[in-house]
Design an enzyme around this catalytic site. Structure first.
Site, short mmCIF file in Angstrom:
data_model
loop_
_atom_site.label_atom_id
_atom_site.label_comp_id
_atom_site.label_asym_id
_atom_site.label_seq_id
_atom_site.Cartn_x
_atom_site.Cartn_y
_atom_site.Cartn_z
N ALA A 76 -7.35 7.26 0.03
CA ALA A 76 -6.88 6.12 -0.06
C ALA A 76 -7.93 5.32 0.97
O ALA A 76 -7.81 5.51 2.18
CB ALA A 76 -5.51 5.77 0.16
N SER A 77 -8.77 4.57 0.17
CA SER A 77 -9.78 4.24 1.27
C SER A 77 -9.21 2.91 2.35
O SER A 77 -8.12 2.55 1.97
CB SER A 77 -10.79 3.31 0.30
OG SER A 77 -11.49 4.19 -0.59
N MET A 78 -10.06 2.72 3.30
CA MET A 78 -9.70 1.80 4.34
C MET A 78 -9.35 0.24 3.48
O MET A 78 -9.94 0.02 2.79
CB MET A 78 -10.55 1.44 5.25
CG MET A 78 -10.91 2.67 6.41
SD MET A 78 -12.37 2.18 7.53
CE MET A 78 -11.64 0.72 8.29
N PRO A 79 -8.07 -0.16 3.73
CA PRO A 79 -7.88 -1.53 3.03
C PRO A 79 -8.99 -2.62 3.33
O PRO A 79 -9.42 -3.31 2.50
CB PRO A 79 -6.55 -1.76 3.77
CG PRO A 79 -5.99 -0.82 4.06
CD PRO A 79 -7.00 0.50 4.56
N ARG B 67 0.66 -1.13 -0.02
CA ARG B 67 -0.08 0.05 -0.04
C ARG B 67 0.69 1.31 -0.05
O ARG B 67 0.54 2.17 -0.73
CB ARG B 67 -1.02 0.05 1.10
CG ARG B 67 -2.04 1.21 1.13
CD ARG B 67 -2.75 1.23 2.38
NE ARG B 67 -4.10 2.08 2.37
CZ ARG B 67 -4.50 2.85 3.25
NH1 ARG B 67 -3.85 2.63 4.41
NH2 ARG B 67 -5.53 3.52 3.37
#
Length: 384
Positions: A81-84, A29
């Site tokens: 960047a969205s929550m994984p 990430r």
């Protein structure tokens, strides 16, 4: 990396499938984040975090299961960047398999496209990004990670017809109706997965299974709160009303329904209101200028407005002022009452059916007679 995989397993309540765990390891990430990100500051806002100034904190943030804002526009987050865990849950719901052709809508940093490429193969993934600068940066991020899906600059609402038909169509932003192009470009037997929104409430994820002749059926799932689709057709968002004074032309009454019942964080109730009262948005005013606490309602399409005031002393009665062509508070109260009569259904009990003419109908599974059935909540007309 191991810490992120552990966090993802805890969020899901089970270990990740092997293919997904391998994809997370293969698509680090941190390689998809800019040098400056904005994590939540714990006080309702965001705090800038620079890699050069504090590389340790920056790296820890990169591998925390949390959303990281990557850009602001006019003082508001416009890319993130969205929550994984949300990314992985969305992909699990879509269920891409090796060899599937996948259309991703909203490239962002490129992280989700990288995971998809690892799952189905680079040459089977097309990802569409509206912003040319973001698309270029995502392409560079993907190349650095050894991934090579097709990155297209364009309006995600239009999909990407040259690569159709697709086995999976996956959006990384929320919509308040499924764009017709997505339905046309998904093959029969394919699946469309997209986060959902309304001006009242941005919550829920819709999974549609595509049938013959442009039809589709599916249901909502109780997770996901994503930024809205950008572009000319992007809808206004929940909580987006502007709190302000009650105008003199407003009619004043009272209500026993607490404003916190309809806008206090009960996502099941707010999801239903968002469907049942199209265009209604809200904002809280706790400044004390007009009342101890005010819930302000507005309409995205008309000058209608309403204000529900708590005087700081009486929690069983609230003053209501509303004006304009719509009696917004009356509509919201009626929608809330209907939700209660339906048994206070959760988001997962809502279904969508798309007819061959493009009409999209949302219904809720509820008690009907001696059994259960689908009760229509809202019908969205066809849009070409």
């Amino acid at each position: 990396m191991d810490g992120l995989l552990t966090a993802l397993a805890e969020h899901l309540g089970r270990p990740l499938p092997v293919a997904y765990a391998d994809a997370v390891r293969a698509v680090p990430r941190h390689g998809f984040l800019p040098e400056r990100v904005w994590p939540r500051d714990g006080a309702g806002g965001y705090a800038a975090l620079d890699r050069a100034a504090d590389p340790g904190r920056w790296t820890r943030a990169a591998y925390r299961d949390a959303t990281l804002v990557t850009r602001f526009t006019d003082g508001l987050p416009s890319s993130a960047a969205s929550m994984p865990s949300m990314v992985v849950r969305t992909l699990l719901l879509a269920g891409p398999a090796p060899g599937h052709r996948v259309l991703e809508l909203g490239t962002g940093t490129g992280f989700s496209a990288g995971l998809l490429a690892a799952l189905v193969g680079d040459d089977h993934v097309t990802t569409v990004e509206l912003d040319p600068a973001l698309a270029a940066r995502a392409g560079a991020n993907l190349k650095a990670a050894g991934r090579s899906p097709l990155v297209v600059t364009g309006d995600a609402a239009d999909g990407w017809a040259p690569g159709a038909p697709y086995d999976r169509v996956v959006a990384t932003f929320s919509v308040d109706r499924v764009p017709p192009a997505w339905l046309r470009q998904a093959r029969p037997g394919g699946r469309i997965v997209t986060p959902w929104t309304s001006p009242w409430c941005s919550y829920g994820t819709l999974a549609l299974d595509v049938g013959p002749g442009g039809t589709a059926r599916g249901r909502f799932h109780a997770f996901g709160s994503f930024m809205p689709m950008r572009g000319a057709a992007a809808p206004p968002q929940g909580g987006g009303g502007t709190a302000g004074p009650a105008r003199a032309d407003g009619a004043t009454t009272s209500t026993g329904l607490s404003p916190w019942a309809v806008a206090g964080g009960d996502l099941d109730a707010e999801f239903h209101i968002g469907l049942g009262v199209p265009g209604a948005a809200f904002a809280w005013d706790t400044g004390g200028e007009h009342a101890h606490t005010r819930l302000h309602l507005s309409d995205t399409a008309t000058p209608s407005w309403a204000a529900v005031d708590y005087d700081g002393r009486h929690a069983d009665r609230f003053t209501v002022t509303q004006a304009g062509p719509r009696a917004l508070w009356d509509e919201v109260a009626a929608a809330y009452g209907r939700w209660e009569k339906l048994g206070r259904p959760g988001v997962e009990r809502y279904r969508m059916a798309v007819a061959a003419d493009g009409t999209q109908t949302v219904a809720v599974v509820a008690a009907v007679g001696d059994g259960t059935g689908e009760v229509p909540v809202r019908t969205l007309p066809a849009c070409r």
